[in-house]
Design an enzyme around this catalytic site. Structure first.
Site, short mmCIF file in Angstrom:
data_model
loop_
_atom_site.label_atom_id
_atom_site.label_comp_id
_atom_site.label_asym_id
_atom_site.label_seq_id
_atom_site.Cartn_x
_atom_site.Cartn_y
_atom_site.Cartn_z
N CYS A 51 5.01 6.37 -6.07
CA CYS A 51 4.05 6.92 -5.12
C CYS A 51 3.33 5.75 -4.46
CB CYS A 51 3.05 7.79 -5.88
SG CYS A 51 1.74 8.49 -4.87
N CYS A 101 5.87 7.15 2.24
CA CYS A 101 5.44 8.10 1.20
C CYS A 101 6.72 8.63 0.57
CB CYS A 101 4.65 9.23 1.84
SG CYS A 101 4.35 10.64 0.74
N1 DGL Z 1 4.46 10.56 -2.84
C1 DGL Z 1 3.12 10.08 -2.55
C2 DGL Z 1 3.21 8.75 -1.81
O1 DGL Z 1 4.22 8.09 -1.89
C3 DGL Z 1 2.36 11.14 -1.86
C4 DGL Z 1 0.92 10.99 -2.05
C5 DGL Z 1 0.17 12.25 -1.90
O2 DGL Z 1 0.26 13.08 -2.80
O3 DGL Z 1 -0.54 12.40 -0.91
O4 DGL Z 1 2.28 8.32 -1.17
#
Ligand code: DGL
Length: 271
Positions: A81, A192
């Site tokens: 993440c 993301c």
């Molecule tokens: N998968 C997360 C990232 O890479 C998402 C973050 C979120 O939940 O807003 O930033």
């Protein structure tokens, strides 16, 4: 925090976490590159999206998830993440200094190398874009090109619901991709881990000549070489186990996770 490193530590699983199901895009790269490793994936979906949360909140969640995975005996931790990496990876490394911890950040460097128009677009959460880490990344790699950033409010939620091609997802995405195209970006960073699941849609909206860059493959390669260095690669020659945990409704999430993973899986309940 005494991590147990016995002779069989190389057989221990790799722990992976994300705010939700997005990190499965990274998990796929780990699986492809290191098929004999056992992998444990934790989706903090009850608290997704992290993008609009404070760094303190994201750090607290990250510690909780890391603790859970460490209790499962993991030999390495992947923060799959971008938002949690920016908010928490430094603190995680400080607290668990014995553990190999891999974070991820938007792939600005390869995007800057790839652009021909000199304009790079970045799609990410507002948490990532507002972080000091992203400012440092821009400062370091963004020189000499124009970097157009776009916070994608609501997009993580689409992926969490498994709505990868619904009309509402298309409408939202069009709104986020168009400004990048208007600015003449020919390279778009998917900053993301949820967004690689929207790649077909983004490609369709952006047209064939725009290059999409994400970090999953680089993270897998980096982890593999770090494990190798520490002699922690699994010696097994059979396919590793992949197990999934989530803290929301097991039935709905099983459907979404199975679809994203590409195979029917069961999901254990994280309390
Ligand atoms: N998968 C997360 C990232 O890479 C998402 C973050 C979120 O939940 O807003 O930033």
């Amino acid at each position: 925090m005494g991590m147990q490193k016995n002779l069989n530590f190389s057989a221990a699983p790799i722990g992976v976490f994300d705010s939700g199901v997005g990190g499965i895009s990274v998990l796929k790269h780990l699986r492809a590159l290191m098929p004999h490793e056992d992998l444990i994936y934790v989706a903090d979906s009850k608290f997704a999206p992290y993008g609009n949360q404070t760094p303190a909140f994201i750090r607290a969640r990250s510690f909780y998830l890391a603790e859970f995975l460490i209790n499962q005996g993991v030999k390495a931790l992947v923060v799959a993440c971008n938002t949690a990496t920016a908010a928490a990876v430094a603190d995680l490394r400080e607290r668990y200094s014995d553990l190999l911890i891999i974070g991820m950040e938007p792939a600005l460097k390869p995007a800057v190398a790839a652009t021909k128009t000199g304009v790079v677009g970045v799609l990410a959460t507002s948490g990532t874009l507002k972080s000091v880490q992203f400012a440092a990344l821009l400062e370091h790699y963004g020189q000499g090109v124009q970097v157009v950033t776009q916070a994608c409010i609501g997009l993580v939620e689409c992926v969490e619901k498994g709505e990868l091609a619904d009309a509402s997802t298309v409408a939202l995405l069009r709104q986020y991709v168009q400004p990048l195209l208007d600015a003449n970006a020919d390279t778009i960073v998917l900053g993301c881990t949820h967004y690689p699941f929207l790649k077909p849609l983004i490609e369709q909206l952006a047209g064939g000549s725009v290059v999409l860059v994400d970090t999953g493959d680089a993270v897998a390669k980096h982890l593999k070489s770090r494990l190798q260095e520490s002699q922690l690669l699994s010696a097994s020659d059979v396919a590793g186990n992949v197990s999934f945990w989530s803290n929301i409704n097991a039935v709905g999430t099983e459907k979404v996770i199975s679809a994203l993973w590409g195979n029917p899986v069961s999901v254990a309940q994280l309390t």
